[in-house]
Write an enzyme that holds these catalytic residues in place. Structure first.
Site: not given
Ligand code: PLP
Length: 473
Positions: A329, A401, A431
């Site tokens: 990260r 949805c 990620y």
């Protein structure tokens, strides 16, 4: 915690969370959230590596992940150099394995290779990318709590430098694979040290209750060492490994973890007469997604970790092993923003007279699942223009949805954000693409690398044909 760099008004009654201040200037970009070449141009539009987001949207469409190559490579090089220097002072130096699970494609694996880093992969698929990029086997570490025999064969066959073993079954399977291939597999033991670190907190003892690794306190890790040593020459034990979590902002969790894992390192030396040459302290270094986050620099992290390792080794009368870390990260995250186009805007009244704008964009949880999955916070800005309108509490939502299809939970955007505007969400390099899906049959966005005024696609946009390609008719 850092105050809002755009200037905090700390107004009440907007429905904003306590950490999110009303910005004085809603167009201001908070530097810690963006890659280094991002700014606003004279026309008010966001630019990256000298390219306007409006041009990028025209050429590559939206949504798109826009990856600032220089930013990624600079962060990677800073980890490489800082850890090597700081650990050279206390012992045998350090290596940096970029954790490919954060984001991996062939081009990125090539950068990692060219820039002299190593690569942590955790599936046969990630290994295939590394192989295609030409990463030498001895610079690859292979993780996973349930690696298949096929994956172990591929890894050992390619000569990976270390397999981080995670179970007793794997020890036997790996020894068998090495025997059949007539070679020796170099292994590390993944130790669960009973520390799980999140931001400023770490909780000792409770977190052995998870799927990864060999428990330290229950004696499984020491037993794994014995069984691996018994498998010589098929297996060569090179060291211990510990990874304690993600989005960590200080070194206190590493302190407990290093002390415990070095305790086992000392026990191995006493019991078996071998000082293991390597120690991996994992990844997990935090980044700023919003103004509530204040990460340590690589220098701050490396110095803190070196002091801890040096002290613990001295206390045990051992030399400092060669250290490795696995940041994902902290290298990939800040390098990238996601560029979306706004499709609809609606305003909802909240209790207490506040209101919130729901800004729907043309992507969502299929390209960034972190908000829905972890309740992660992101920030964003109106990107195609600056605005004189006042800030309005907004929620950036996707087109899927699901009511939980939220990209940015809370942010102040200008009150005149309208369909056709572009919104950029920073910190999406890690990620996001790697955890993306085709939910609702949504083609995944491209990854566009930008560098010195040039843009090129390094992962192409999926098409409807791609979506249909696997259906057997
Ligand atoms: N190493 C291991 C073993 C991991 O499991 C992870 C993440 O899950 C990493 C490294 C990379 O973590 P981060 O991207 O937070 O640095």
């Amino acid at each position: 915690m850092r105050a809002h760099e755009a200037g905090a008004l700390h107004a009440e009654g907007y429905g904003n969370p306590s950490w999110l201040a009303v910005p004085r200037d809603v167009n201001a970009l908070v530097p810690s959230l963006w890659s280094s070449s991002v700014s606003r141009g004279a026309d008010g539009a966001v630019t990256v590596a000298g390219l306007s987001v409006a041009e990028l949207a025209r050429e590559f469409g939206t949504p798109a992940y826009v990856l600032d190559e220089a930013d990624f490579r600079t962060r990677a090089a800073e980890f490489r150099d800082t850890y090597a220097e700081v650990f050279a002072d206390v012992g045998g130096g350090a290596d940096v394995y970029y954790a490919g699970k954060a984001f991996l494609c062939t081009e990125v694996a090539r950068w990692v290779c060219e820039d002299g880093l190593r690569l942590d992969v955790c599936t046969g698929g990630e290994l295939a990318v590394a192989v295609r990029a030409g990463m030498p086997g001895d610079r690859i570490g292979f993780h996973g709590n349930n690696k298949s025999v096929t994956e172990l064969e591929a890894a050992v066959g390619y000569g990976v430098g270390r397999v981080i073993v995670d179970s007793f079954e794997e020890i036997d399977r790996l020894a068998d694979v090495a025997r059949r291939l007539g070679t020796t597999a170099r292994v590390m033991v993944r130790v669960t040290v009973g520390v799980e670190a999140h931001t400023h907190e770490f909780i000792a003892t409770a977190h052995e209750d998870q799927k990864f690794g060999f428990s330290l306190s229950g004696g499984a890790a020491a037993e794994a060492v014995r069984r691996i040593l018994a498998h010589a020459p098929q297996l060569e034990l090179i060291g211990l490994h510990s990874h304690i979590g993600s989005q960590i902002f200080d070194t206190s969790g590493f302190e407990v973890s290093a002390r415990r894992v070095l305790g086992l390192h000392a026990q191995v030396a006493a019991e078996h007469g071998v000082e293991l040459p390597e120690l991996d302290l994992g990844g997990g270094f935090g980044i700023a997604y919003t103004t509530e986050h204040d990460p340590l620099s690589p220098k701050g992290l490396a110095s803190g970790m070196a002091e801890i390792v040096d002290r613990e080794c001295r206390a045990n009368g051992l030399s400092v092993p060669h250290i490795s870390i696995e940041p994902g990260r902290a290298i990939a995250g800040p390098s990238t923003f996601t560029l979306y186009e706004v499709g609809t805007v609606k305003t909802v009244d909240l209790d207490g007279g506040a209101s919130r704008a729901y800004v729907s964009v043309d992507g969502g949880m299929s390209d960034n699942v972190r908000t829905a999955l972890y309740e992660a916070n992101f920030s964003c800005t109106l990107a195609n223009r600056a605005s004189d309108a006042p800030p309005r509490l907004s929620r950036v939502v996707g087109r899927h949805c699901e009511a939980g299809d939220i990209v940015v939970m809370d942010e102040f955007l200008p009150a005149d954000v309208a369909p056709g505007d572009l919104v950029a969400v920073p910190g999406t390099g890690a990620y996001c693409r790697s955890m993306s899906s085709q939910y609702n049959h949504t083609p995944r966005p491209p990854v566009v690398a930008v560098h010195d005024g040039e843009a090129r696609v390094i992962v192409r946009r999926e098409t409807v044909d791609d979506l249909l390609a696997l259906d057997v008719t």
